[in-house]
Write a protein that holds these residues in place. Structure first.
Motif, PDB file in Angstrom:
ATOM      1  N   ALA A 145     -17.074  -5.837  -4.982  1.00  0.00           N
ATOM      2  CA  ALA A 145     -15.986  -6.288  -5.889  1.00  0.00           C
ATOM      3  C   ALA A 145     -16.616  -7.556  -6.435  1.00  0.00           C
ATOM      4  CB  ALA A 145     -14.851  -6.435  -5.070  1.00  0.00           C
ATOM      5  N   GLU A 146     -17.316  -8.361  -5.907  1.00  0.00           N
ATOM      6  CA  GLU A 146     -17.761  -9.566  -6.239  1.00  0.00           C
ATOM      7  C   GLU A 146     -18.587  -9.551  -7.341  1.00  0.00           C
ATOM      8  OE1 GLU A 146     -20.278 -13.494  -4.485  1.00  0.00           O
ATOM      9  OE2 GLU A 146     -18.982 -12.328  -3.179  1.00  0.00           O
ATOM     10  N   ASP A 147     -19.640  -8.457  -7.472  1.00  0.00           N
ATOM     11  CA  ASP A 147     -20.436  -8.428  -8.300  1.00  0.00           C
ATOM     12  C   ASP A 147     -19.798  -7.661  -9.633  1.00  0.00           C
ATOM     13  OD1 ASP A 147     -22.495  -9.363  -7.052  1.00  0.00           O
ATOM     14  OD2 ASP A 147     -22.885  -7.522  -5.783  1.00  0.00           O
ATOM     15  N   LEU A 148     -18.775  -6.818  -9.540  1.00  0.00           N
ATOM     16  CA  LEU A 148     -18.182  -6.389 -10.285  1.00  0.00           C
ATOM     17  C   LEU A 148     -17.235  -7.521 -11.223  1.00  0.00           C
ATOM     18  CD1 LEU A 148     -16.650  -3.195  -8.765  1.00  0.00           C
ATOM     19  CD2 LEU A 148     -18.704  -3.126 -10.657  1.00  0.00           C
ATOM     20  N   ALA A 149     -16.765  -8.457 -10.355  1.00  0.00           N
ATOM     21  CA  ALA A 149     -16.073  -9.660 -11.073  1.00  0.00           C
ATOM     22  C   ALA A 149     -16.937 -10.349 -12.075  1.00  0.00           C
ATOM     23  CB  ALA A 149     -15.405 -10.418  -9.822  1.00  0.00           C
ATOM     24  N   GLY A 150     -18.288 -10.268 -11.558  1.00  0.00           N
ATOM     25  CA  GLY A 150     -19.413 -10.800 -12.239  1.00  0.00           C
ATOM     26  C   GLY A 150     -19.667 -10.487 -13.624  1.00  0.00           C
ATOM     27  N   LEU A 151     -19.427  -9.082 -13.547  1.00  0.00           N
ATOM     28  CA  LEU A 151     -19.493  -8.156 -15.089  1.00  0.00           C
ATOM     29  C   LEU A 151     -18.096  -8.543 -15.662  1.00  0.00           C
ATOM     30  CD1 LEU A 151     -20.659  -4.772 -13.903  1.00  0.00           C
ATOM     31  CD2 LEU A 151     -22.100  -6.581 -15.053  1.00  0.00           C
ATOM     32  N   SER A 164     -28.959 -11.368 -13.701  1.00  0.00           N
ATOM     33  CA  SER A 164     -28.694 -11.871 -12.466  1.00  0.00           C
ATOM     34  C   SER A 164     -27.623 -10.780 -11.716  1.00  0.00           C
ATOM     35  CB  SER A 164     -27.957 -13.245 -12.084  1.00  0.00           C
ATOM     36  OG  SER A 164     -27.899 -13.543 -10.782  1.00  0.00           O
ATOM     37  N   ILE A 165     -26.509 -10.515 -12.503  1.00  0.00           N
ATOM     38  CA  ILE A 165     -25.521  -9.666 -11.891  1.00  0.00           C
ATOM     39  C   ILE A 165     -26.044  -8.202 -11.865  1.00  0.00           C
ATOM     40  CG2 ILE A 165     -23.370  -8.634 -12.334  1.00  0.00           C
ATOM     41  CD1 ILE A 165     -23.130 -11.664 -11.391  1.00  0.00           C
ATOM     42  N   ILE A 224     -27.628 -13.866 -21.453  1.00  0.00           N
ATOM     43  CA  ILE A 224     -28.526 -12.804 -20.879  1.00  0.00           C
ATOM     44  C   ILE A 224     -29.017 -13.035 -19.529  1.00  0.00           C
ATOM     45  CG2 ILE A 224     -30.724 -12.038 -21.348  1.00  0.00           C
ATOM     46  CD1 ILE A 224     -30.369 -12.656 -24.455  1.00  0.00           C
ATOM     47  N   GLY A 225     -29.116 -14.285 -19.236  1.00  0.00           N
ATOM     48  CA  GLY A 225     -29.553 -14.651 -17.877  1.00  0.00           C
ATOM     49  C   GLY A 225     -28.723 -14.326 -16.808  1.00  0.00           C
TER      50      GLY A 225
END
Length: 346
Positions: free
Chosen positions: A129-135, A251-252, A246-247
């Motif tokens: 969920a943390e990485d999805l929040a990053g998106l 990362s995500i 872009i960076g």
């Protein structure tokens, strides 16, 4: 002995007395290195890493709460100056600061979700969920850049006389100070707990700080007799935001594809190969799930009783979790030299 599998979860009783400085990679130096450190900070090289999962989650939520209120305060002050000055560059910066504050909300929710225990449907837990929040953060930031660019283009087409320019300068400096304070805090905590999303949010705040300085440049340009400096700076801010995104996307995206920093793999290899009895490593895998690490290794040992293989597996686990405090689960499989030779023959 044909082979033996031994699994371990992270145990807080394991000693953590090994250093974390075995980095074999090189970072850019000089001016390039300075900007690299500002905008591409690592998520795993803090000396005071937090290795307890619950403590890490609490630290992440605390960072988000504090930064949310700081950025909302900054946004309110800047918006007040927008109303009395009419600066679209400052409006672009204010919109972006507001979106930055809002990105703390989904990340906050993700940290809370990440605390939930694994279920029969989500057997690896809710760390993703943390990485999805990053998106989501990426989408919100990109949208704010588009809105800011649109407002600036409109102002280029229909110029507007700016007022209270010194207030615009003051607001830009306030924006820089608030964002840089938030950036330092988010990046520091993100590095401690290994959260790419929180570090990305910190880098995002840092870019906001520099765009606030750009607002100051635009206001000074208007003072010097170049009225189009304000909308032009607004457009440049929007372009800079997209480029720097872009960076963050890389990362995500790397996390979602189970990508891992090579130096973390090297650190794990170093830890395993320093255990007496380990002849070699036939397989080693690591991946991030949110801000926690999971992995497994297949090690090769001499022919020995199962109890001795268990003891070596335990030592390997201790070494790996000592060198990589973010590890929650690390599975170990042991194979003997005889098993490897037999498999190669077949």
């Amino acid at each position: 002995m044909s082979g033996h599998e031994h699994g371990h979860a992270h145990d807080d009783e394991h000693p953590h007395d090994h250093g974390h400085g075995e980095h074999d990679h090189e970072h850019p130096t000089g001016l390039k290195g300075f900007f690299y450190g500002l905008f591409v900070p690592h998520t795993h090289d803090a000396a005071d890493s937090i290795d307890d999962a619950l403590e890490a989650s609490v630290a992440g939520v605390r960072a988000l709460k504090i930064s949310l209120f700081v950025l909302l305060g900054t946004t309110v002050l800047q918006f007040a100056v927008v109303l009395i000055s009419g600066s679209v560059a400052l409006l672009a910066d204010t919109i972006h600061n507001f979106s930055d504050a809002l990105t703390a909300v989904p990340l906050w929710i993700a940290f809370i979700l990440g605390r939930r225990a694994a279920s029969r449907r989500y057997t690896f837990g809710y760390g993703r969920a943390e990485d999805l929040a990053g998106l989501f953060i990426v989408v919100v930031v990109a949208l704010s850049a588009v809105i800011a660019a649109w407002q600036s283009i409109l102002r280029l087409i229909t110029p507007h006389q700016l007022e209270n320019l010194w207030w615009v300068v003051a607001a830009g400096l306030i924006g820089f100070a608030g964002n840089e304070a938030v950036a330092i805090y988010r990046i520091r905590v993100g590095r401690q707990i290994g959260s790419a999303a929180l570090v990305a949010d910190g880098v995002h705040a840092r870019t906001d700080g520099f765009t606030s300085l750009a607002v100051v440049v635009g206001a000074i340009g208007v003072m010097l007799g170049f009225p189009l400096a304000d909308p032009i700076v607004g457009i440049l801010i929007s372009i800079a935001i997209i480029v720097l995104l872009i960076g963050t996307v890389r990362s995500i995206g790397r996390r979602l594809m189970d990508g891992i920093e090579p130096e973390l793999l090297q650190r794990a290899e170093h830890a395993i190969l320093h255990v007496d009895g380990v002849r070699s490593i036939s397989e080693l895998r690591l991946r991030w799930v949110g801000h926690r690490l999971q992995g497994d290794a297949a090690i090769v040992v001499d022919e020995m009783p199962v109890t001795d293989a268990d003891r070596i597996s335990g030592l390997v686990h201790d070494q790996v979790t000592s060198h990589l405090p973010n590890v929650d689960v690390f599975q170990i499989r042991t194979h003997t030299m005889t098993t490897i030779a037999t498999g190669a023959a077949h």
